[in-house]
Design a protein around this motif. Structure first.
Motif, PDB file in Angstrom:
ATOM      1  N   THR A   1     -13.775   3.151   8.272  1.00 37.54           N
ATOM      2  CA  THR A   1     -14.346   1.865   7.862  1.00 37.54           C
ATOM      3  C   THR A   1     -15.743   1.987   7.292  1.00 37.54           C
ATOM      4  N   ALA A   2     -16.393   3.125   7.442  1.00 36.77           N
ATOM      5  CA  ALA A   2     -17.788   3.252   7.018  1.00 36.77           C
ATOM      6  C   ALA A   2     -17.939   3.713   5.573  1.00 36.77           C
ATOM      7  N   THR A   3     -16.850   3.983   4.891  1.00 34.97           N
ATOM      8  CA  THR A   3     -16.961   4.524   3.542  1.00 34.97           C
ATOM      9  C   THR A   3     -16.640   3.471   2.503  1.00 34.97           C
ATOM     10  N   ASP A   4     -17.093   3.724   1.289  1.00 35.90           N
ATOM     11  CA  ASP A   4     -16.720   2.889   0.155  1.00 35.90           C
ATOM     12  C   ASP A   4     -15.567   3.573  -0.546  1.00 35.90           C
ATOM     13  N   PRO A   5     -14.695   2.918  -1.208  1.00 34.40           N
ATOM     14  CA  PRO A   5     -14.616   1.478  -1.379  1.00 34.40           C
ATOM     15  C   PRO A   5     -14.076   0.791  -0.117  1.00 34.40           C
ATOM     16  N   PRO A   6     -14.141  -0.534  -0.086  1.00 36.79           N
ATOM     17  CA  PRO A   6     -13.648  -1.273   1.077  1.00 36.79           C
ATOM     18  C   PRO A   6     -12.181  -0.987   1.359  1.00 36.79           C
ATOM     19  N   ARG A   7     -11.774  -1.321   2.571  1.00 35.60           N
ATOM     20  CA  ARG A   7     -10.426  -1.004   3.039  1.00 35.60           C
ATOM     21  C   ARG A   7      -9.342  -1.502   2.091  1.00 35.60           C
ATOM     22  N   LEU A   8      -9.419  -2.725   1.615  1.00 33.40           N
ATOM     23  CA  LEU A   8      -8.356  -3.247   0.758  1.00 33.40           C
ATOM     24  C   LEU A   8      -8.228  -2.424  -0.523  1.00 33.40           C
ATOM     25  N   GLN A   9      -9.329  -2.005  -1.088  1.00 31.29           N
ATOM     26  CA  GLN A   9      -9.268  -1.163  -2.292  1.00 31.29           C
ATOM     27  C   GLN A   9      -8.645   0.190  -1.973  1.00 31.29           C
ATOM     28  N   ARG A  10      -8.955   0.753  -0.815  1.00 35.56           N
ATOM     29  CA  ARG A  10      -8.333   2.031  -0.423  1.00 35.56           C
ATOM     30  C   ARG A  10      -6.833   1.856  -0.234  1.00 35.56           C
TER      31      ARG A  10
ATOM     32  N   GLY B   1      -0.529  -7.130   2.660  1.00 36.37           N
ATOM     33  CA  GLY B   1       0.393  -7.126   3.796  1.00 36.37           C
ATOM     34  C   GLY B   1       0.079  -6.019   4.777  1.00 36.37           C
ATOM     35  N   ILE B   2      -0.234  -4.841   4.272  1.00 37.90           N
ATOM     36  CA  ILE B   2      -0.598  -3.728   5.144  1.00 37.90           C
ATOM     37  C   ILE B   2      -1.892  -4.052   5.887  1.00 37.90           C
ATOM     38  N   ALA B   3      -2.856  -4.659   5.193  1.00 31.12           N
ATOM     39  CA  ALA B   3      -4.117  -5.041   5.838  1.00 31.12           C
ATOM     40  C   ALA B   3      -3.867  -6.050   6.950  1.00 31.12           C
TER      41      ALA B   3
END
Length: 84
Positions: A19-28, A67-69
Motif C-alpha cells: 500500500t505504500a507504493t505508487d501508483p495507487p492500488r486501483l491502478q495496480r 470488483g477485485i478492490a
C-alpha cells in the motif's frame, strides 16, 4: 477461467499488501487485469496492436479491477464501515 481468477487473486493480494507504493492500488489492479487479459487475447491469436487491445478491453479492465478492490476490502473488513 479458474486459472485466470487464481492469478488475479494472487496478484490482487500482492497489490493490496504493497500500500505504500505508487501508483495507487486501483491502478495496480487495472494493470494486473489488463496484462492478464492481453496475454489471454494473444494466446487466442489476437494480433491487434497493444493500444487497440487496451482500448477494446478498457471497460472490462476497469470493472474487474473495481470488483477485485471491493473483494479485497471485504476480506479486510474495510467495506463494513459503509454498510448499515
Amino acid at each position: 477461467f479458474r486459472a485466470l481468477l487464481d492469478l488475479w487473486e494472487s496478484g490482487a493480494l500482492a497489490a493490496d499488501r504493497d500500500t505504500a507504493t505508487d501508483p495507487p492500488r486501483l491502478q495496480r489492479l487495472e494493470a494486473l487485469v489488463l496484462s492478464t487479459l492481453r496475454a489471454s487475447a494473444r494466446a487466442a491469436g489476437v494480433t491487434l496492436p497493444d493500444d487497440r487491445v487496451r482500448d477494446l478491453l478498457q471497460m472490462d479492465v476497469t470493472l474487474n479491477a473495481q470488483g477485485i478492490a471491493a473483494w479485497l476490502d471485504r476480506q479486510t473488513g474495510a467495506g463494513r464501515a459503509m454498510r448499515p
